[in-house]
Design a protein around this motif. Structure first.
Motif: not given
Ligand SMILES: [Zn+2]
Length: 140
Positions: A91-96, A131-136
């Motif tokens: 689960v990405c805490l930034n973009c969901g 955080y996902c690869s885009k958000c981290k």
């Molecule tokens: Zn994300």
């Protein structure tokens, strides 16, 4: 499970199966998005402009009751997953965004935990938050 099986079993139990309900199930079975009820609604509305949010909620409730979808809570929002085999959700805490990690990774963890705890483990899914690869990059 396949869409036809789900529809048949619900119909046998006397549930009303409308094209909108079938469309909701079909979408859930074929998406990897782990959508919220609102996203299910906006997606189904493209094909069925008259479908109401309350129809979506009622259908999701029914599917959850029948254990045909899992509900995952992310930051206070319910998200739905028709992938009901044991697996790990990332689960990405930034973009969901929610991604599934394959079953094999979960089996490895279950085997290790079983050994250490001396439990006979039957089932279980869980979530890893980060955080996902885009958000981290924003959080490192
Ligand atoms: Zn994300």
């Amino acid at each position: 499970m396949q869409l036809e099986q789900i529809v048949d079993s619900l119909r046998e139990e006397g549930h009303r199966i409308t094209p909108q309900r079938i469309a909701i199930m079909d979408y859930l079975l074929n998406t990897e998005d782990h959508p919220s009820a609102e996203l299910v609604h906006s997606t189904i509305k493209k094909r069925y402009p008259m479908v109401s949010l309350s129809t979506v909620y009622k259908t999701l409730d029914l599917l959850r009751e029948k254990k045909l979808v899992n509900e995952i809570e992310v930051e206070g929002e319910a998200r739905f997953d028709a992938h009901i085999d044991d697996h790990i959700n990332l689960v990405c805490l930034n973009c969901g965004k929610i991604e599934d990690i394959d079953e094999k990774a979960l089996r490895n963890i279950q085997t290790k935990v079983a050994k250490k705890s001396e439990y006979l483990i039957i089932k279980g899914s869980f979530e890893l938050h980060g955080y996902c690869s885009k958000c981290k990059s924003k959080f490192q």
